[in-house]
Design a protein around this motif. Sequence first.
Motif, PDB file in Angstrom:
ATOM      1  N   GLY A  41       0.801  -1.212   0.000  1.00 52.52           N
ATOM      2  CA  GLY A  41       0.000   0.000   0.000  1.00 52.52           C
ATOM      3  C   GLY A  41       0.835   1.264   0.000  1.00 52.52           C
ATOM      4  N   ARG A  42       2.008   1.189   0.582  1.00 55.83           N
ATOM      5  CA  ARG A  42       2.885   2.358   0.646  1.00 55.83           C
ATOM      6  C   ARG A  42       3.864   2.417  -0.518  1.00 55.83           C
ATOM      7  N   ARG A  43       3.726   1.513  -1.477  1.00 56.32           N
ATOM      8  CA  ARG A  43       4.580   1.475  -2.663  1.00 56.32           C
ATOM      9  C   ARG A  43       6.046   1.205  -2.328  1.00 56.32           C
ATOM     10  N   HIS A  44       6.302   0.576  -1.206  1.00 54.07           N
ATOM     11  CA  HIS A  44       7.692   0.257  -0.885  1.00 54.07           C
ATOM     12  C   HIS A  44       8.183  -0.853  -1.820  1.00 54.07           C
ATOM     13  N   PRO A  45       9.356  -0.718  -2.410  1.00 55.96           N
ATOM     14  CA  PRO A  45       9.945  -1.860  -3.107  1.00 55.96           C
ATOM     15  C   PRO A  45      10.128  -3.016  -2.113  1.00 55.96           C
ATOM     16  N   ILE A  46       9.873  -4.240  -2.593  1.00 61.26           N
ATOM     17  CA  ILE A  46       9.918  -5.425  -1.734  1.00 61.26           C
ATOM     18  C   ILE A  46      10.887  -6.433  -2.332  1.00 61.26           C
ATOM     19  N   ILE A  47      11.846  -6.886  -1.527  1.00 60.04           N
ATOM     20  CA  ILE A  47      12.723  -7.986  -1.908  1.00 60.04           C
ATOM     21  C   ILE A  47      12.310  -9.206  -1.093  1.00 60.04           C
ATOM     22  N   TYR A  48      12.086 -10.324  -1.774  1.00 60.43           N
ATOM     23  CA  TYR A  48      11.796 -11.576  -1.076  1.00 60.43           C
ATOM     24  C   TYR A  48      12.975 -12.511  -1.302  1.00 60.43           C
ATOM     25  N   ASP A  49      13.579 -12.994  -0.214  1.00 58.41           N
ATOM     26  CA  ASP A  49      14.793 -13.801  -0.246  1.00 58.41           C
ATOM     27  C   ASP A  49      14.433 -15.227   0.172  1.00 58.41           C
ATOM     28  N   ILE A  50      14.712 -16.193  -0.711  1.00 56.90           N
ATOM     29  CA  ILE A  50      14.263 -17.552  -0.453  1.00 56.90           C
ATOM     30  C   ILE A  50      15.319 -18.555  -0.921  1.00 56.90           C
ATOM     31  N   ASP A  51      15.645 -19.545  -0.076  1.00 54.37           N
ATOM     32  CA  ASP A  51      16.652 -20.534  -0.437  1.00 54.37           C
ATOM     33  C   ASP A  51      16.153 -21.965  -0.276  1.00 54.37           C
ATOM     34  N   ASP A  52      14.861 -22.162  -0.127  1.00 59.69           N
ATOM     35  CA  ASP A  52      14.275 -23.501  -0.047  1.00 59.69           C
ATOM     36  C   ASP A  52      12.986 -23.546  -0.853  1.00 59.69           C
ATOM     37  N   SER A  53      12.731 -24.667  -1.492  1.00 60.73           N
ATOM     38  CA  SER A  53      11.482 -24.852  -2.225  1.00 60.73           C
ATOM     39  C   SER A  53      10.442 -25.439  -1.268  1.00 60.73           C
ATOM     40  N   PHE A  54       9.635 -24.574  -0.676  1.00 65.70           N
ATOM     41  CA  PHE A  54       8.648 -25.025   0.303  1.00 65.70           C
ATOM     42  C   PHE A  54       7.596 -25.937  -0.319  1.00 65.70           C
ATOM     43  N   TRP A  55       7.430 -25.880  -1.640  1.00 65.39           N
ATOM     44  CA  TRP A  55       6.447 -26.754  -2.302  1.00 65.39           C
ATOM     45  C   TRP A  55       6.868 -28.220  -2.252  1.00 65.39           C
ATOM     46  N   ASP A  56       8.172 -28.492  -2.100  1.00 63.52           N
ATOM     47  CA  ASP A  56       8.702 -29.832  -2.345  1.00 63.52           C
ATOM     48  C   ASP A  56       9.241 -30.537  -1.111  1.00 63.52           C
ATOM     49  N   ILE A  57       8.910 -30.038   0.078  1.00 62.10           N
ATOM     50  CA  ILE A  57       9.377 -30.699   1.287  1.00 62.10           C
ATOM     51  C   ILE A  57       8.713 -32.075   1.401  1.00 62.10           C
ATOM     52  N   SER A  58       9.507 -33.090   1.675  1.00 58.60           N
ATOM     53  CA  SER A  58       9.009 -34.462   1.673  1.00 58.60           C
ATOM     54  C   SER A  58       8.400 -34.853   3.018  1.00 58.60           C
ATOM     55  N   ASN A  59       7.195 -35.373   2.985  1.00 60.12           N
ATOM     56  CA  ASN A  59       6.572 -35.919   4.196  1.00 60.12           C
ATOM     57  C   ASN A  59       7.324 -37.138   4.693  1.00 60.12           C
ATOM     58  N   ALA A  60       7.942 -37.865   3.789  1.00 63.20           N
ATOM     59  CA  ALA A  60       8.622 -39.103   4.166  1.00 63.20           C
ATOM     60  C   ALA A  60       9.915 -38.826   4.927  1.00 63.20           C
ATOM     61  N   THR A  61      10.688 -37.833   4.475  1.00 60.48           N
ATOM     62  CA  THR A  61      12.003 -37.596   5.080  1.00 60.48           C
ATOM     63  C   THR A  61      11.970 -36.562   6.192  1.00 60.48           C
ATOM     64  N   ASP A  62      11.024 -35.629   6.152  1.00 58.59           N
ATOM     65  CA  ASP A  62      10.981 -34.583   7.180  1.00 58.59           C
ATOM     66  C   ASP A  62       9.525 -34.223   7.473  1.00 58.59           C
ATOM     67  N   PRO A  63       8.789 -35.119   8.143  1.00 55.38           N
ATOM     68  CA  PRO A  63       7.348 -34.925   8.323  1.00 55.38           C
ATOM     69  C   PRO A  63       6.988 -33.661   9.102  1.00 55.38           C
ATOM     70  N   ASP A  64       7.773 -33.294  10.110  1.00 60.80           N
ATOM     71  CA  ASP A  64       7.452 -32.102  10.901  1.00 60.80           C
ATOM     72  C   ASP A  64       7.586 -30.836  10.061  1.00 60.80           C
ATOM     73  N   LEU A  65       8.680 -30.750   9.299  1.00 61.52           N
ATOM     74  CA  LEU A  65       8.885 -29.578   8.440  1.00 61.52           C
ATOM     75  C   LEU A  65       7.817 -29.524   7.354  1.00 61.52           C
ATOM     76  N   ALA A  66       7.486 -30.680   6.784  1.00 59.50           N
ATOM     77  CA  ALA A  66       6.466 -30.729   5.737  1.00 59.50           C
ATOM     78  C   ALA A  66       5.099 -30.338   6.286  1.00 59.50           C
ATOM     79  N   ARG A  67       4.768 -30.830   7.473  1.00 59.69           N
ATOM     80  CA  ARG A  67       3.475 -30.527   8.078  1.00 59.69           C
ATOM     81  C   ARG A  67       3.305 -29.016   8.267  1.00 59.69           C
ATOM     82  N   TYR A  68       4.403 -28.356   8.598  1.00 64.33           N
ATOM     83  CA  TYR A  68       4.352 -26.902   8.811  1.00 64.33           C
ATOM     84  C   TYR A  68       4.264 -26.152   7.480  1.00 64.33           C
ATOM     85  N   HIS A  69       5.211 -26.401   6.582  1.00 60.04           N
ATOM     86  CA  HIS A  69       5.317 -25.569   5.390  1.00 60.04           C
ATOM     87  C   HIS A  69       4.291 -25.908   4.309  1.00 60.04           C
TER      88      HIS A  69
END
Length: 427
Positions: A41-69
């Motif tokens: 709303g204030r027209r601030h430029p926004i940088i989003y910094d991301i180093d993990d693909s939250f779409w692809d977290i595996s329920n099999a290998t990391d169920p707690d992280l997957a359940r959250y993300h």
Amino acid sequence: IKFQHVLEHQASLSHIRWADLVVFCRNTEPAFRHLLSEAKGRRHPIIYDIDDSFWDISNATDPDLARYHLQALRIQQFERYLSHASLVRAYSPLLEAKVARFNHNVGLYRSSFDFSQLPGRKSNMHATDKLGIVYATSRTVDDQYKVFLPALTDFLKDYSSKVEFTVWGCAPADLLAIPGVVARKLVPGYNAFLREFVNSNFQIGLAPLEDNEFNRSKNNTKFRDYGACGIAGIYSNLDVYSSSVSNQINGLLVENTRESWYQAMCRLVDDETLRKTIIENAAAKVFHDHRQELIEDEWLQDIHTLLADVPSWWLSKLKNADTINIEIRPDMDQLCGVELTAPSGLKIQDNEKVFVEIQSGTGTVLRELVVSVVSLDLVNRRLSFAFPPVRNSKNRQLRLRISGLTREVQAGQNEIAESICLRYQMI
């Protein structure tokens, strides 16, 4: 640059108002979406910094992280950040391609390593007179070690008199059951860990990764840590590492097989010349590509570029922008529009936009839209906003939130509230 770093649960709208540019890093919590709305709303430029693909977290290998993300609302909020960002910084080619579905202004970046955090002189000896091999992980629960576990079992049977193997950060029972394996607890704080890590004088480090979408989207953290700390690394042959590692030059790239991992460990123990060459070349590579000063320059260039794209007339009044919140109570279901009269002090530039949200009484965003000033009837001061119908069969109170207007409009909030007309879709 004046910089404020605030965890999102401690952030307030005043932090957004204070800033000229906002950086979000790995944020996905829907409860804090009002911070993004305020920045938009204030027209601030926004940088989003991301180093993990939250779409692809595996329920099999990391169920707690997957359940959250993988919760639907968090994924939606994650994608909202991507869509609204002025720039998205990604750290792997695969993640860059995934983000490009939501935002064309995404770039591939390198993470930094701050060499000033390392001690001036590295210890010449490992804790024992044996050659130190390490698997370091920042997680207390981590099953990537299973990639090299069969090979390590064979290797330690043959080399137990020459090496000591340390797992640093997790303590899996099947790994610790192997004779010759010791565990060290995770050191709180990355900088403190680095200082202790480099002084432990490990010579060989393992960096296993299972081959899946989530891992191929990750950052090359272990290559930077091992290389900068004088450790010859053995890495799974995935893009995460092969984009940085030249095989047998600054590391060894191996396939995730028992034989490949076994042979690589044997080779680095037996061939001291190769080991020292890799250590020297890896340190030079990290310094050349990842030292903090280079990455600072990249950040500064991005900040300059984004602020240069903000019109000077808007920069001059950034601090005068404001947000109004007006409670509305629909008397029918299927609310699909709001019309109101702006106060006489309304001032909007020709190419300005306003950011509008319809929220529930508890603050959940039900509808959001960006409206250009050209679509508003400024001559008669009538502002009309249309959106997909909102289900509200019990006629509960809702909230109209308009961001990016001037304080002159804010001063006339009562006048606006009295002029509101609600529109409904008839079924």
